[in-house]
Design a protein around this motif. Sequence first.
Motif, PDB file in Angstrom:
ATOM      1  N   MET A 201       5.554  -1.219   8.585  1.00  0.00           N
ATOM      2  CA  MET A 201       4.436  -1.986   8.039  1.00  0.00           C
ATOM      3  C   MET A 201       3.268  -2.080   9.015  1.00  0.00           C
ATOM      4  SD  MET A 201       6.713  -5.057   6.363  1.00  0.00           S
ATOM      5  CE  MET A 201       5.290  -6.092   6.093  1.00  0.00           C
ATOM      6  N   SER A 204      -0.703   0.891   7.555  1.00  0.00           N
ATOM      7  CA  SER A 204      -0.742   1.127   6.112  1.00  0.00           C
ATOM      8  C   SER A 204      -1.877   2.092   5.793  1.00  0.00           C
ATOM      9  CB  SER A 204      -0.906  -0.185   5.345  1.00  0.00           C
ATOM     10  OG  SER A 204      -2.084  -0.855   5.744  1.00  0.00           O
ATOM     11  N   TYR A 208      -2.344   5.606  -2.454  1.00  0.00           N
ATOM     12  CA  TYR A 208      -0.932   5.694  -2.816  1.00  0.00           C
ATOM     13  C   TYR A 208      -0.608   7.144  -3.168  1.00  0.00           C
ATOM     14  CZ  TYR A 208      -1.827   0.710  -3.454  1.00  0.00           C
ATOM     15  OH  TYR A 208      -2.209  -0.601  -3.262  1.00  0.00           O
ATOM     16  N   SER A 330      -0.407  -3.593  -0.102  1.00  0.00           N
ATOM     17  CA  SER A 330      -0.848  -2.561   0.831  1.00  0.00           C
ATOM     18  C   SER A 330       0.041  -1.327   0.728  1.00  0.00           C
ATOM     19  CB  SER A 330      -0.833  -3.106   2.259  1.00  0.00           C
ATOM     20  OG  SER A 330       0.440  -3.633   2.587  1.00  0.00           O
ATOM     21  N   CYS A 332       2.240   1.358   1.920  1.00  0.00           N
ATOM     22  CA  CYS A 332       3.115   1.572   3.075  1.00  0.00           C
ATOM     23  C   CYS A 332       4.053   2.747   2.850  1.00  0.00           C
ATOM     24  CB  CYS A 332       3.953   0.319   3.356  1.00  0.00           C
ATOM     25  SG  CYS A 332       2.980  -1.121   3.834  1.00  0.00           S
ATOM     26  N   VAL A 364       4.260   6.774  -0.313  1.00  0.00           N
ATOM     27  CA  VAL A 364       3.403   5.703   0.187  1.00  0.00           C
ATOM     28  C   VAL A 364       3.067   4.842  -1.023  1.00  0.00           C
ATOM     29  CG1 VAL A 364       1.193   5.159   1.259  1.00  0.00           C
ATOM     30  CG2 VAL A 364       2.493   7.141   2.040  1.00  0.00           C
ATOM     31  N   LEU A 367       3.671  -2.308  -0.973  1.00  0.00           N
ATOM     32  CA  LEU A 367       4.789  -2.912  -0.256  1.00  0.00           C
ATOM     33  C   LEU A 367       5.771  -3.584  -1.204  1.00  0.00           C
ATOM     34  CD1 LEU A 367       6.127  -3.696   2.432  1.00  0.00           C
ATOM     35  CD2 LEU A 367       4.630  -5.716   2.475  1.00  0.00           C
TER      36      LEU A 367
END
Length: 569
Positions: A201, A204, A208, A330, A332, A364, A367
């Motif tokens: 974490m 980030s 996506y 976010s 991640c 990705v 979160l």
Amino acid sequence: MMLRKPVPLLRGQRRPFHHPTFSYRTNFSQSCPFSWNAIHEPYDYTRARLMVNENHEMAIRRVKFNMSELGKRAAESVAFSHDQCVNVKGLPDGMFNKAFLFTMQDGTQVVGKVPNPNAGRPHYTTASEVATMDFVRNKLNTPVPKILAWSSNASENPVGAEYILMEKVGGIQLNKVWPRMNIKQRFELVKTIARYQKAWMSKSFIQYGSLYYSKDLQSNSGCILVNEDGSRFKDDRFAIGPSTGRGFLDDGRIDVDFDRGPWDKLYGYKLAIGFRELACVQEMPQLPRSILGLYGPGTYRRSRSKKIAAIRDYLRMVHFFLPTDDSISSACLWHPDLHVANIFVNPENLSEVVGIIDWQSTEVLPLFDHARQPYFLDYDGPPATGLDPPDFPRDFDQLNPDEKIKAERLYLNMSLATLYRKLTYGKNKRLFKAMEFQQTSSFDMMLFAQNLLIDGEALYRARAIELEEEWSCLPGVQASGNLPFPLQYTTGEVRSIHEDADKAIRSMELMRGVKESLGELWPEKGIVPLERYDEVRELLKHVKTDLINQLANSEEEKTGWDKAWPFDN
């Protein structure tokens, strides 16, 4: 319904250099170099059998390549000549890859990995896996095998397939020692994993998708990374590209054209999931079979139109499901399958993780999509939801010895899961908030929409109607000014949706009966061990016969149940 119960069942060290032996198809070993091209065991899936559409499932797990060239590349990757590779051993098949262990003259070992056709789209899956492992190892300080050589272009390398060559991880797989670890040892390991999750974490992204090297994408624009303090910087070496996640590949999705990303906005990503399912339902020649329910005469009948209706309900509502807390949205990078076989530990210090493997299909994502307890903490029992330790069974002294063992094991598992939650709450508040969001209706409605191609559309539509009662409480609705509930149905439509839901529950209960009849022989995800295949196949035939005899009232219904049976005959 009573189904026939299953018949009761009765209940080394590798030699480094030796001559060719093929005592077991998935455990071959052979001196190098020599021509592997006439031997086809390395190319087929041999670890298990499949009970649903086996011919197709086996075909998408078969890949042919030049083993001699792969051995040569393995030797060269550690600065040896090809004749200094003295042994190659097949490692157990995965569902998506072939793996091999190459040993050099001085004992140096290299792991080779060749993806099956079902692993992912050509180029993207391998290219993303390599870049991801590099990033996690060198940017997120996580113990990941070092990549020695690789190719994501099967037509331009002499191996004839995509491949990855990497260092062999030291230590021992967690699944070999987990059963004998006490709760203190297990919790120390959990704390180690939690530290790595916090490291994941620490950086980030603003998009996506999945991670690649910039040079492996048509757009060579690099990516923007965000530190924990909110500061941003550009990394030209890496880039976010199309998703390689299993949700965009499995059950025939790999062959359908739809938006695979990357996405700049959370809403765009969640919309793409709905349009993905819609495209697959509309374009696939045949809907994939489900083994969650038995859909025969008198039960719920799956159809494209009902699936499309459920997906459109999702598309109308998804904007209101999104959390308003940006910190849990976010983008991640996270390990997709953190179970005991993918974690290697130091045998002298079991809480020390020396390697985490299998980063294929890493995404990705927001979160809150990642935020779950590690898979190795999963257990069959009530979920851990609070921070207080579970109560020990009050009637423990009245239990018989076998029941006491099960009760103690369940208590240990529940305690460990609670400790993980408490640790996360104390050390990683943002992850804990994301985990809490997973307990909401908003998250459930996004999660279950991801697999409407396969199953669940009847219950999804019923749940969507019920959502009207709590609509004004959803964070996304409150942030939008309490907009009205977007689904409008007539009384007759509502009644029909609830009738479908009741029939779907009946279908799942029937399949649950089949599962209970098979007990430990149940083919989870349609897969059975090789040595149990004939036994499971015969037992499924008996269960099918019993079921049809009990449920069918006519020849037409017998035919209907025969067609509804999801397992191969």
